[in-house]
Motif scaffolding. Structure first.
Motif, PDB file in Angstrom:
ATOM      1  N   SER D 168       0.829  -1.203   0.000  1.00 39.27           N
ATOM      2  CA  SER D 168       0.000   0.000   0.000  1.00 39.27           C
ATOM      3  C   SER D 168       0.868   1.260   0.000  1.00 39.27           C
ATOM      4  O   SER D 168       0.564   2.230  -0.705  1.00 39.27           O
ATOM      5  CB  SER D 168      -0.914   0.023   1.227  1.00 39.27           C
ATOM      6  N   ALA D 171       2.144   1.763  -3.434  1.00 45.57           N
ATOM      7  CA  ALA D 171       1.092   2.254  -4.320  1.00 45.57           C
ATOM      8  C   ALA D 171       0.864   3.735  -4.074  1.00 45.57           C
ATOM      9  O   ALA D 171       0.760   4.533  -5.002  1.00 45.57           O
ATOM     10  CB  ALA D 171      -0.185   1.472  -4.084  1.00 45.57           C
ATOM     11  N   GLN D 175       1.259   6.467  -7.046  1.00 42.85           N
ATOM     12  CA  GLN D 175       0.083   7.159  -7.571  1.00 42.85           C
ATOM     13  C   GLN D 175      -0.926   7.363  -6.448  1.00 42.85           C
ATOM     14  O   GLN D 175      -1.820   6.535  -6.256  1.00 42.85           O
ATOM     15  CB  GLN D 175      -0.575   6.327  -8.674  1.00 42.85           C
ATOM     16  N   ASP D 177      -3.528   9.147  -6.103  1.00 44.47           N
ATOM     17  CA  ASP D 177      -4.941   9.149  -6.492  1.00 44.47           C
ATOM     18  C   ASP D 177      -5.462   7.752  -6.744  1.00 44.47           C
ATOM     19  O   ASP D 177      -6.546   7.378  -6.305  1.00 44.47           O
ATOM     20  CB  ASP D 177      -5.120   9.986  -7.770  1.00 44.47           C
ATOM     21  N   THR D 178      -4.664   6.977  -7.492  1.00 42.50           N
ATOM     22  CA  THR D 178      -5.081   5.617  -7.782  1.00 42.50           C
ATOM     23  C   THR D 178      -5.180   4.819  -6.485  1.00 42.50           C
ATOM     24  O   THR D 178      -6.110   4.036  -6.301  1.00 42.50           O
ATOM     25  CB  THR D 178      -4.073   4.948  -8.735  1.00 42.50           C
ATOM     26  N   ARG D 180      -5.990   5.867  -3.627  1.00 43.12           N
ATOM     27  CA  ARG D 180      -7.255   6.212  -2.969  1.00 43.12           C
ATOM     28  C   ARG D 180      -8.426   5.533  -3.654  1.00 43.12           C
ATOM     29  O   ARG D 180      -9.333   5.005  -3.030  1.00 43.12           O
ATOM     30  CB  ARG D 180      -7.441   7.741  -3.001  1.00 43.12           C
ATOM     31  N   LEU D 181      -8.350   5.531  -4.957  1.00 47.18           N
ATOM     32  CA  LEU D 181      -9.417   4.938  -5.747  1.00 47.18           C
ATOM     33  C   LEU D 181      -9.574   3.460  -5.441  1.00 47.18           C
ATOM     34  O   LEU D 181     -10.662   2.900  -5.476  1.00 47.18           O
ATOM     35  CB  LEU D 181      -9.049   5.120  -7.220  1.00 47.18           C
ATOM     36  N   LEU D 182      -8.460   2.810  -5.151  1.00 44.04           N
ATOM     37  CA  LEU D 182      -8.515   1.373  -4.877  1.00 44.04           C
ATOM     38  C   LEU D 182      -8.950   1.117  -3.435  1.00 44.04           C
ATOM     39  O   LEU D 182      -8.923  -0.007  -2.966  1.00 44.04           O
ATOM     40  CB  LEU D 182      -7.149   0.742  -5.129  1.00 44.04           C
ATOM     41  N   GLY D 183      -9.315   2.171  -2.732  1.00 48.05           N
ATOM     42  CA  GLY D 183      -9.826   1.990  -1.378  1.00 48.05           C
ATOM     43  C   GLY D 183      -8.734   1.878  -0.341  1.00 48.05           C
ATOM     44  O   GLY D 183      -8.984   1.460   0.781  1.00 48.05           O
ATOM     45  N   LEU D 184      -7.495   2.256  -0.688  1.00 44.25           N
ATOM     46  CA  LEU D 184      -6.437   2.222   0.330  1.00 44.25           C
ATOM     47  C   LEU D 184      -6.617   3.428   1.238  1.00 44.25           C
ATOM     48  O   LEU D 184      -6.829   4.539   0.771  1.00 44.25           O
ATOM     49  CB  LEU D 184      -5.062   2.276  -0.335  1.00 44.25           C
ATOM     50  N   PRO D 185      -6.570   3.210   2.539  1.00 44.54           N
ATOM     51  CA  PRO D 185      -6.830   4.302   3.469  1.00 44.54           C
ATOM     52  C   PRO D 185      -5.643   5.250   3.545  1.00 44.54           C
ATOM     53  O   PRO D 185      -4.740   5.089   4.374  1.00 44.54           O
ATOM     54  CB  PRO D 185      -7.044   3.584   4.796  1.00 44.54           C
ATOM     55  N   ALA D 186      -5.620   6.250   2.683  1.00 45.71           N
ATOM     56  CA  ALA D 186      -4.451   7.121   2.546  1.00 45.71           C
ATOM     57  C   ALA D 186      -4.096   7.804   3.865  1.00 45.71           C
ATOM     58  O   ALA D 186      -2.923   7.884   4.232  1.00 45.71           O
ATOM     59  CB  ALA D 186      -4.731   8.175   1.470  1.00 45.71           C
TER      60      ALA D 186
END
Lengths: 238, 409, 622, 292
Positions: D168, D171, D175, D177-178, D180-186
């Motif tokens: 994570s 990732a 990227q 943004d990506t 976040r899009l994949l649901g990773l808790p930024a």
């Protein structure tokens, strides 16, 4: 099929009066949209009309306002993390695979955020459905061709076990054969998983061929069109 | 242009606010003493110090003014000096000469005298101003010779200069363990180049040799490279003029690298500090000899020992020095009949073999040409977490006139 | 006159701040310690203004400003003490030496972004303190014990006379900095801050501009150092360490970065608050750090911005104040109108050769561009006739923008060659390529948001920036003529792209997207552009706006015979304006010819129109 | 020659310390884009928490270390939420300067609370005479440092390579943004990065304190050389940070021994400038594609 295919029960997406945009430039002004459980919906429209904005607004990646925004009966929160947990997977425009990671790692990433209980079997299910991915698993995603990357991006979306898969510009930059085979695999995967599909594309013909219903976006609002009639509409906006 | 209205409007309130700010600050400042001498009134004597209260030097410096404050408080509780209470203000200079000078400018209008504090660089920065304005500067810790040699009016110090101390320590070492080769390591305290040169001169004069020297910034974290140089050079003696914790780090690096010199490690008063004791590796204790301005452990009956008893400062040589200096200041004020700055200076210049802090300081002697007061240097050695005086060496301006040291009882 | 004509945003309030502080300091009976602190604050304010030019205007960073203050102070003092030079000569030499050192260090650090510049300048500060402390130069600089500075020509160090001198120097610095800010150099600073790549392709010598900014920053530090050394009367390395560099940084953060008056306010607060009002070292250190953090996190616009915001609110609610403001507005407005009005229609000089027709404007031969392992373009050949409109089309990721970036010099080809009007651009830097007439727009409009529209367009005329720093410092006295030419050309270009006159005084950030795109186009037109590279000029535009743009392009193309290379997704738009087109896919050329011919090809139609036919010859089998 | 060899070996020992701090800084920089100038004071504060746990609470060394590591993890998270996260639109420069401000604040607080008795002697975790290499005695503590450095770097490498958390991070670094899009808790990931880097800092402070003693400003000069090591190594490369730091340590110590302390500083600075001039991407970094 495999364990991966049984889990997802589909859910309905209900949106009314959706408004969103970038800063001052508003792109969507009061859009209504419904996707029924298990429905394959295509969204077409020229560049800049707000197709990507629509998907980003649904997944919470950009700020938006709406009178109603529900998925499976529950309100959608303004957070991509929650959207993934609720079962919405978003395959962004331009694939956006993680170039430095291997294909296998890209798939693993897809499974981290979501609602996946048994990642190994879900992953196996997805890989079985996309056999052409197997020889690529240990290559860096950044070194793949565009078609291969698109395949990885969609597979990455599917390992999150979505109830709704959203794909942005699947056909972009791909050869027709690639488009045909990826489209077919994507749609059949969704049908087998019982997931709905919200597919945005400039290529109206391909949407018409695979989707149950096609919506045309114009000036930020949606118009339903007959999927069988897509050929005629095509030239209208080019 | 269209928007110029918005642009020009903004400066009106800015300027108004600014004028208020300056006005508010400005109204704070005028007060003039009405007495015969600046800083002295019927019931108060104002003293001040500019001290290193922040930054790396703070820990080793602050105890001296803290202890002085304790002493002045005691004098005040006992009724003050001829009915006058001592008002003592300390401002931070962060060991920055420019800030010290700024502090002096705030003091000059209403303080009677400056109480000495840490720091050669700060003393060097302010002494000329003080001297010109006739403000006494009593007993700073200073290693820059131009401050006291030749004597500047009003500037008095107890401690000898580091350059004289390194020479004395070389002399003591050679006297005790025989002549040999020396390696000099210094922090930039005072005129450090002179400290190296005078050690070198003394060693060669006495028939020894000089191998090399090294300069390390105060607060250097890793002394290993210098320890390695010494290991290579194999001197009989290491002579150092370094701050307390730097001395400890350096000694520890010598022990770690098996680089402890064959005969002795000789240091100046700068090393005689609590921060050395708390951190040094006792493995080399028997070879360490430091010059000290005060007797250690201090006499049990001395006023300052009693005053500091029960506080951690009682073992801290710097606190003891600070208290003893403050005691010397109150003694001088008490002995001055008509309390003016000029008369105070005359009193101090008249001291001969004066006991101002028995049990702590050796006797002090000043004259109009000699403003360094000490008459003998104690030689101390660390033992566990304390220093012990092992000898007393006579000290005078002229190194050649110094006699042989006598071992302590 | 200067003030009115320059329509400068910051000059009046900034001079007012410096003036009020100086006059108040002179008039009020200040406590000597406060007066002394105030003089120091004014000196530090000069260093802070310098740093603000680098940080707030140019978007760079330096954590070594105190070291340059030290160099100025020490060098001047050493020239006086060791060489016995007279004061004025010593100051000139001292400041000059600082400038030379700044240029040397600047030439290295400007290649870097924040991390690298911060590290190098921080380290430089440490080096300076080490050298000043060390024994190598202790005979000149006094080593750790410092250096006593002789009085300045009989001025008592903390006296009113010294305060007056310091105040006057500060005011001069403020005026010079405001004029610089409003000049072509100042506009270049802002553009570099906004986007370096864009600035480079607009013809700005990015490194040179950054070096000018760095040198200016350091020279002001040196001037501050000279004044500071005089008031303190004593120099020691201790006072110029990293901590003081951070203090100077704090002055502009607290005061308001990107303004000229802000750093003065910041210097007053940062110097007087801990140094005079809060005397306890520990308390003031904690308060100072906390104040700095609060400003950084909650009030990044600083005191200046805050007061401005209040003033705007206050101006709306308090009638008297807004009436006063109105009066002053009408006065400035009159002054503005009274100034020489540029002739409305002054087209830029065309090259003596006249419009470009005949021959090739652009030849791309066997071009390959790689990023690490990724091949973005390979074997690309493009030929563009002079005076034609040539479209580049292809799906996202096909390499269109990469091709534009390579033509304007931002990317280096790994193979192949590009010739513009017959001469190769191999090894030629972006701003040189701009000088050959290559003008570029970007997908998202690359305008400078905090400059007004006209100033944005003037940036396109940056062809004779060289050597203008000195004249820019003098303001309209020296650059008035040039500014008038710039102004008239900018107005002409804005006419050409159809930006309404009433919108031209607005900050560019407040325009809508299509206007921003047209401003960018105007910036491209205003210089002596011969080859216009347009990247997605139609993205985000409505159909009407697209038609208007097409018309504008046709017009400038016709009027000036410009060659245009345009990237767009909109086939209709391309059919409308292009003479020829090249289709890229996967970084390779898959078709070239007239739009009608190319679009008639079945395989290409398939890619763009979604008609399923036979796969492309080079299509991948996944 | 033996002398210079010894100096080189001692430089490696110091360089490993720089490298460990550098690891923490590069990790933060890669995944959040922030150059953390508070890394040094955060580490020192961790050291003081450990020290205070021993002296004020009377805990044994190992327990105090545990307390300090936990406390610094909490502190790291708090710093992220209070100082770094608010107003992300302020820009990288603003946020970088925030870390400087934080550093000043922590330093001021430490001076206030602990400045008076500093520096403190910190107990060594291992006692012993160490090992003789050439003329140089590698103290036992340095051997421990090398072992801990190897263990930490190995663990981090494995974490980044194999664990979901590490994946994570990568990732997010590549990227955001990506990710976040994949649901990773930024947010949680960024907070975790801050926690890890604060803990790493405390480990370094505890390893360093026995030889350099514990004072509020202990880590300041280390931080400067660490940043230099990072720039030499290439800003975003973890192995580069280690390599750069060891080079800085060796060059500095060899020059000090051969010439003088002053020369040591100047030569390292010259090295920095030369690398910046000739290899702007650093030793192991990737070149930038845009030229200006």
């Amino acid at each position: 099929m495999t364990a991966g295919s049984r889990a997802a029960a589909s859910a309905a997406l209900r949106i009314s009066n959706l408004r969103a945009g970038y800063g001052k430039a508003r792109v969507l002004h009061g859009l209504d949209l419904a996707v029924e459980p298990g429905e394959m919906v295509g969204v077409a429209g020229p560049n800049g009309v707000g197709k990507s904005t629509l998907l980003k607004a649904i997944s919470g990646l950009m700020p938006r306002m709406a009178d109603r925004m529900e998925f499976g009966g529950a309100p959608l929160k303004q957070s991509p993390v929650d959207a993934v947990v609720q079962g919405i997977a978003h395959v962004p425009e331009g694939r956006r695979v993680l170039a430095d990671l291997t294909v296998e790692e890209n798939l693993r990433i897809g499974g981290i955020g979501g609602r996946v209980q048994d990642f190994a079997s879900v992953r196996q299910g997805v890989v079985d459905r996309f056999p052409s991915i197997v020889p690529l698993l240990h290559r860096k995603a950044g070194l793949l061709s565009g078609g291969q990357q698109q395949l990885v991006a969609i597979a990455r979306g599917l390992v999150a076990q979505p109830r709704l898969l959203m794909v942005d510009e699947l056909s972009l930059g791909l050869s027709p054969t690639a488009v045909a085979s990826i489209s077919a695999a994507t749609v059949s995967s969704c049908r087998e998983l019982g997931a709905s599909l919200l597919w945005v594309d400039q290529n109206l013909a391909i949407l018409g061929k695979h989707c149950d219903r096609v919506i045309l976006l114009r000036d930020g609002v949606a118009v339903d069109i007959d999927p069988r009639d897509t050929g005629a509409t095509n030239s209208a906006y080019f | 242009m269209q928007t110029s209205g918005v642009r020009t409007r903004r400066w009106v309130p800015v300027v108004a606010a600014l004028a208020l700010l300056i006005g508010a600050c400005g109204s704070g400042g005028d007060s003039a003493g009405g007495s015969a001498e600046v800083g002295v009134s019927a019931d108060t004597i104002r003293l001040a110090a500019s001290q290193t209260l922040s930054g790396p030097g703070a820990a080793s410096c602050a105890p001296s003014t803290d202890a002085a404050k304790l002493w002045f408080d005691k004098v005040n509780t006992d009724g003050g000096i001829a009915g006058r209470k001592i008002d003592f203000e300390v401002l931070d200079d962060g060991y920055d000469p420019a800030r010290a000078l700024a502090n002096v400018r705030t003091f000059e209008k209403d303080k009677f005298a400056m109480v000495g504090a840490c720091g050669s660089a700060t003393a060097a920065a302010i002494y000329k101003t003080l001297s010109q304005k006739g403000i006494p500067f009593l007993f700073p810790t200073n290693g820059v010779s131009e401050v006291v040699k030749p004597a500047s009016p009003g500037i008095f110090q107890v401690l000898p200069l580091y350059e004289d101390q390194t020479a004395s320590m070389v002399r003591y070492g050679f006297e005790k363990s025989g002549k040999g080769s020396i390696f000099v390591v210094v922090n930039p305290l005072g005129a450090y180049q002179s400290a190296i040169d005078s050690a070198k001169k003394q060693a060669t004069d006495l028939g020894g040799t000089f191998t090399n020297s090294a300069v390390a910034t105060l607060g250097t974290t890793d002394y290993t490279p210098i320890a390695l140089q010494i290991k290579q050079a194999k001197p009989d003696y290491v002579v150092m003029s370094m701050g307390g914790s730097d001395s400890a780090k350096f000694v520890n690096a010598l022990v770690d690298q098996n680089a402890v010199p064959a005969k002795a490690i000789l240091g100046t008063t700068a090393s005689v500090a609590g921060s050395f004791l708390s951190s040094y590796n006792p493995g080399a204790a028997s070879k360490i000899f430091f010059g000290s301005a005060i007797q250690l452990p201090a006499g049990k009956d001395a006023d300052c020992t009693k005053l500091l008893a029960g506080t951690p400062a009682v073992d801290d040589p710097i606190a003891l020095t600070g208290c003893a200096s403050a005691r010397a200041i109150t003694t001088a004020i008490t002995e001055t009949k008509d309390l003016t700055r000029a008369n105070l200076m005359k009193t101090i210049e008249g001291w001969q073999k004066k006991e101002v802090a028995p049990g702590i300081l050796a006797e002090l002697s000043f004259s109009s040409t000699d403003h360094i007061g000490i008459s003998s240097l104690f030689i101390v050695q660390p033992q566990g977490r304390a220093f012990r005086t092992i000898a007393t060496c006579p000290y005078g301006e002229d190194v050649q006139s110094q006699g042989a040291c006598t071992a302590a009882a | 006159m200067i003030i009115g004509d320059a329509k400068n945003r910051t000059l009046v309030p900034s001079v007012a701040i410096a003036g009020v502080v100086t006059v108040a300091g002179l008039a009020l009976p200040l406590d000597p310690a406060l007066q002394y602190t105030l003089i120091g604050a004014l000196a530090w304010a000069i260093a802070a203004i310098g740093l603000d030019v680098l940080v707030g205007f140019t978007g760079q960073v330096s954590f070594g400003q105190a070291a340059f203050v030290a160099i100025g102070a020490y060098a001047t003092s050493a020239f006086r003490l060791s060489m016995g030079l007279p004061l004025v000569l010593a100051v000139v030499l001292g400041v000059g030496v600082t400038g030379v050192i700044a240029l040397a260090l600047g030439s290295v650090v400007v290649r870097y972004r924040i991390f690298g510049i911060a590290t190098a300048t921080l380290f430089f500060g440490y080096v300076v303190v080490t050298v000043l402390t060390g024994d190598t130069f202790s005979t000149v600089f006094g080593g750790a014990n410092g250096l006593a500075v002789p009085e300045f020509a009989g001025l008592e160090a903390g006296g009113k006379g010294y305060l007056a001198v310091t105040g006057v120097v500060l005011i001069l610095v403020v005026v010079a900095t405001c004029l610089l800010n409003d000049s072509q150099t100042g506009r270049a600073f802002r553009m570099v801050k906004t986007n370096e790549a864009v600035a480079a392709s607009a013809g700005i010598r990015v490194r040179q501009v950054k070096m000018i900014s760095f040198a200016y920053c350091c020279v002001l530090a040196a001037i501050a150092g000279v004044l500071y050394s005089g008031v303190v009367g004593y120099l020691s390395p201790e006072g110029f360490g990293i901590k003081q560099s951070v203090n100077i940084f704090a002055m502009l953060v607290v005061g308001g970065a990107g303004t000229v008056g802000g750093p003065i306010l910041g210097a007053l607060l940062v110097t007087i608050l801990p140094g005079y009002l809060l005397r306890d070292g520990h308390v003031s250190a904690v308060v100072f750090a906390a104040v700095l953090l609060v400003f950084l996190i909650l009030l990044p616009e600083g005191i200046y911005g805050l007061v401005h915001r209040w003033a705007t609110v206050l101006g709306r609610t308090v009638p008297g104040l807004s009436a006063a403001a109105l009066r002053s507005r009408s006065r400035w407005a009159t002054a503005g109108r009274a100034g020489p009005r540029p002739p409305a229609e002054t087209p830029p000089d065309r090259r003596s050769s006249g419009s470009d027709t005949g021959g090739l404007a652009l030849e791309v031969d066997g071009l390959q561009v790689r990023f690490g392992d990724f091949v973005a373009l390979s074997q690309v050949d493009v030929r563009i006739e002079s005076g034609s409109v040539h479209a580049i089309v292809g799906p996202n990721g096909a390499g269109k923008t990469t091709l534009l970036n390579t033509v304007c010099g931002l990317y280096l080809p790994s193979q192949g060659d590009i010739r513009i009007f017959g001469s190769s651009i191999r090894g030629v830097k972006p701003h040189r390529i701009r000088d050959r007439g290559v003008v570029r727009t970007f997908q998202t409009p690359a305008i400078v948001p905090d400059l007004d529209v006209v100033a944005n367009v003037k940036l396109g005329l940056d062809t004779d920036l060289k050597g203008s720093l000195w004249t820019d410092l003098l303001g309209p006295l020296a650059t008035g003529g040039r500014e008038r030419v710039l102004e008239s050309r900018a107005q002409w270009a804005l006419d050409a792209v159809g930006i309404a006159a009433r919108r031209r005084g607005m900050l560019a950030r407040n325009l809508d997207l299509s206007e921003q795109k047209r401003v960018e186009l105007a910036r491209g037109l205003v210089g002596q552009g011969r080859l216009l590279l347009l990247d997605e000029p139609t993205a985000g535009l409505s159909a009407d706006e697209m038609q208007a743009l097409a018309q504008t392009l046709r017009q400038v193309h016709r009027d000036f015979g410009l060659t245009i290379m345009v990237v767009s997704h909109h086939i209709g738009f391309i059919r409308d304006i292009a003479d020829a087109m090249t289709v890229l896919d996967y970084g390779r050329v898959v078709g070239t010819g007239t739009p009608d011919d190319v679009l008639a090809r079945a395989d290409i139609a398939a890619t763009f129109m979604g008609v399923e036919t036979a796969p492309l010859a080079e299509a991948e089998d996944l | 020659m033996g002398l210079l060899l010894s100096a080189g070996i001692s430089g490696i020992a110091v360089g490993l310390l720089y490298g460990m701090i550098g690891f923490a800084i590069v990790m933060l920089y890669k995944s959040t884009g922030v150059a953390n100038f508070a890394q040094g004071t955060l580490a020192t504060l961790g050291g003081f928490v450990c020290w205070a746990s021993m002296t004020d609470l009377g805990l044994p060394l190992w327990a105090a270390i545990v307390v300090a590591l936990v406390a610094s993890a909490v502190l790291g998270v708090a710093v992220y939420f209070v100082v770094i996260r608010p107003r992300p639109s302020a820009g990288n420069l603003n946020i970088t300067v925030r870390t400087l401000g934080l550093s000043l604040l922590l330093l001021a607080v430490m001076e206030w609370r602990w400045g008076a008795g500093a520096p403190y002697r910190f107990p060594a975790i291992v006692e012993g005479t160490g090992v003789q290499v050439a003329d140089f005695v590698v103290p036992a503590q340095s051997l421990l440092i090398a072992a801990v450095a190897a263990a930490i770097m190995g663990t981090l490498w494995a974490l980044f390579r194999y664990s979901n958390v590490g994946l994570s991070f990568r990732a997010m670094a590549e990227q955001p943004d990506t990710a976040r899009l994949l649901g990773l808790p930024a947010t949680r990931l960024s907070a975790a990065t801050w926690a890890i880097s604060a803990v790493l800092g405390t480990v370094v402070a505890i390893l360093l304190a026995p030889s350099s003693f514990l004072a509020p400003s202990t880590m300041e000069s280390y931080l400067l050389f660490t940043f230099t090591g990072i720039v030499l190594g290439g800003l975003t490369s973890l192995p580069g940070a280690l390599l750069g730091s060891v080079i800085v340590g060796v060059v500095s110590n060899v020059t000090i021994v051969a010439l003088s302390l002053e020369a040591g500083v100047l030569v390292v600075f010259a090295l920095l400038l030369v690398v910046m001039l000739l290899r702007p991407q650093g030793l192991l970094g990737r070149p930038e594609s845009v030229r200006l």
